[in-house]
Motif scaffolding. Structure first.
Motif, PDB file in Angstrom:
ATOM      1  N   VAL A  82      84.814  -3.589 -74.664  1.00 28.53           N
ATOM      2  CA  VAL A  82      83.651  -3.651 -75.559  1.00 28.53           C
ATOM      3  C   VAL A  82      83.691  -4.987 -76.298  1.00 28.53           C
ATOM      4  N   LEU A  83      82.606  -5.750 -76.177  1.00 31.08           N
ATOM      5  CA  LEU A  83      82.520  -7.061 -76.824  1.00 31.08           C
ATOM      6  C   LEU A  83      81.898  -6.920 -78.206  1.00 31.08           C
ATOM      7  N   ILE A  84      82.611  -7.430 -79.197  1.00 32.57           N
ATOM      8  CA  ILE A  84      82.141  -7.378 -80.587  1.00 32.57           C
ATOM      9  C   ILE A  84      81.939  -8.794 -81.106  1.00 32.57           C
ATOM     10  N   ASP A  85      80.710  -9.090 -81.541  1.00 30.59           N
ATOM     11  CA  ASP A  85      80.400 -10.374 -82.154  1.00 30.59           C
ATOM     12  C   ASP A  85      80.523 -10.198 -83.672  1.00 30.59           C
ATOM     13  N   PRO A  86      81.454 -10.883 -84.315  1.00 29.86           N
ATOM     14  CA  PRO A  86      81.656 -10.705 -85.769  1.00 29.86           C
ATOM     15  C   PRO A  86      80.405 -10.948 -86.597  1.00 29.86           C
ATOM     16  N   ASP A  87      79.469 -11.741 -86.076  1.00 26.39           N
ATOM     17  CA  ASP A  87      78.231 -12.014 -86.806  1.00 26.39           C
ATOM     18  C   ASP A  87      77.279 -10.825 -86.820  1.00 26.39           C
ATOM     19  N   LYS A  88      77.503  -9.866 -85.913  1.00 21.33           N
ATOM     20  CA  LYS A  88      76.533  -8.784 -85.726  1.00 21.33           C
ATOM     21  C   LYS A  88      77.049  -7.417 -86.161  1.00 21.33           C
ATOM     22  N   VAL A  89      78.178  -7.393 -86.841  1.00 21.58           N
ATOM     23  CA  VAL A  89      78.746  -6.113 -87.272  1.00 21.58           C
ATOM     24  C   VAL A  89      79.096  -6.157 -88.755  1.00 21.58           C
ATOM     25  N   ASN A  90      79.208  -4.963 -89.344  1.00 22.38           N
ATOM     26  CA  ASN A  90      79.703  -4.829 -90.701  1.00 22.38           C
ATOM     27  C   ASN A  90      80.772  -3.741 -90.704  1.00 22.38           C
TER      28      ASN A  90
ATOM     29  N   GLU B  50      75.256  -3.047 -78.667  1.00 21.70           N
ATOM     30  CA  GLU B  50      74.690  -3.360 -79.978  1.00 21.70           C
ATOM     31  C   GLU B  50      73.377  -2.598 -80.186  1.00 21.70           C
ATOM     32  N   LYS B  51      72.617  -2.424 -79.084  1.00 22.15           N
ATOM     33  CA  LYS B  51      71.346  -1.719 -79.159  1.00 22.15           C
ATOM     34  C   LYS B  51      71.522  -0.203 -79.144  1.00 22.15           C
TER      35      LYS B  51
ATOM     36  N   LEU C  13      76.109   4.335 -75.459  1.00 23.95           N
ATOM     37  CA  LEU C  13      76.348   3.939 -74.069  1.00 23.95           C
ATOM     38  C   LEU C  13      77.834   3.815 -73.753  1.00 23.95           C
ATOM     39  N   ILE C  14      78.655   3.651 -74.775  1.00 26.81           N
ATOM     40  CA  ILE C  14      80.085   3.406 -74.562  1.00 26.81           C
ATOM     41  C   ILE C  14      80.712   4.472 -73.675  1.00 26.81           C
TER      42      ILE C  14
END
Length: 251
Positions: free
Chosen positions: A22-30, A231-232, A236-237
């Protein structure tokens, strides 16, 4: 002696066991979304987290990784978009060389600048040949890298690029259609590349459903990476993980 992540990855390849990252973008999570992703990933038996992005304009990379590590045992691999994206709290670093492009800065230039800091980090370093494949839409990585992607129908170019990367000493080959790609990498390209290299093959970009993930694995992918679709819709995971892990292993 502690087993390295790369050794684990190669052992899985030898038995035909597929992995899901699972790819996590630090800019898109809290904090709360990380908590949700970790819980869903743990329940679904996700193999790895990849953390990073093409930009990462926020400064909470360390915080993001520390939160993940505090709540689960899933290994965290850094997927850096720049030399500044290094965190000592991760388990390993995909040391990316953009072998599909001709920008010397992303082949070796930025690595020279980052080498002392990377060495000091104590991370497990995994040299990775990074190949951007045209996914039918402009991507951040293509813009930032100032490099033309490999055309989606040029299977021979992809094959030769991957072979060259392996012979140059890359321990992983990562083929990426980019975040939000309109079309994912074809099974034909994946199969041809997989047949001509021995190192593990990572596939990402444009994978939005379990069937595509399954078909990519059948074609020869060893690790499937999904970020944008999750992210959407984080639910789905489980579907993706079940499909990827349903591929029979060698006895």
């Amino acid at each position: 002696m502690k087993q390295t992540l790369y050794h684990q990855i190669t052992e899985k390849k030898q038995t035909g066991k597929k992995s899901f990252a699972v790819l996590i973008d630090p800019d898109k999570v809290n904090h709360s979304s990380i908590e949700q992703l970790v819980q869903l990933s743990t329940d679904a038996h996700v193999d790895y987290f990849l953390v990073g992005g093409s930009l990462v304009i926020s400064n909470h990379l360390d915080e993001c990784i520390r939160q993940i590590k505090a709540t689960c045992t899933i290994p965290v691999l850094l997927f850096p978009g720049s030399p500044s994206q290094v965190s000592k709290y991760a388990d390993a670093l995909l040391y990316l060389s953009l072998i599909s492009g001709r920008n010397p800065e992303l082949l070796i230039g930025q690595h020279v600048v980052s080498a002392p800091f990377v060495k000091k980090s104590g991370l497990e370093i995994i040299p990775t040949g990074y190949m951007v494949i045209d996914g039918g839409a402009p991507t951040t990585v293509s813009y930032i890298s100032n490099a033309t992607p490999i055309p989606s129908d040029k299977n021979d170019i992809a094959m030769c690029t991957a072979m060259a990367g392996e012979m140059l000493g890359m321990k992983l080959i990562y083929m990426d259609a980019g975040s939000g790609a309109k079309r994912p990498i074809t099974e034909e390209m994946i199969a041809l590349v997989a047949q001509h290299i021995e190192v593990p093959l990572i596939i990402g970009g444009g994978i939005t459903d379990a069937e595509k993930a399954y078909l990519n694995c059948k074609a020869g992918a060893d690790i499937i990476v999904v970020g944008n679709a999750i992210e959407k819709d984080a639910s789905l995971i489980k579907e993706l993980s079940d499909a990827i892990h349903s591929i029979p292993v060698k006895i």
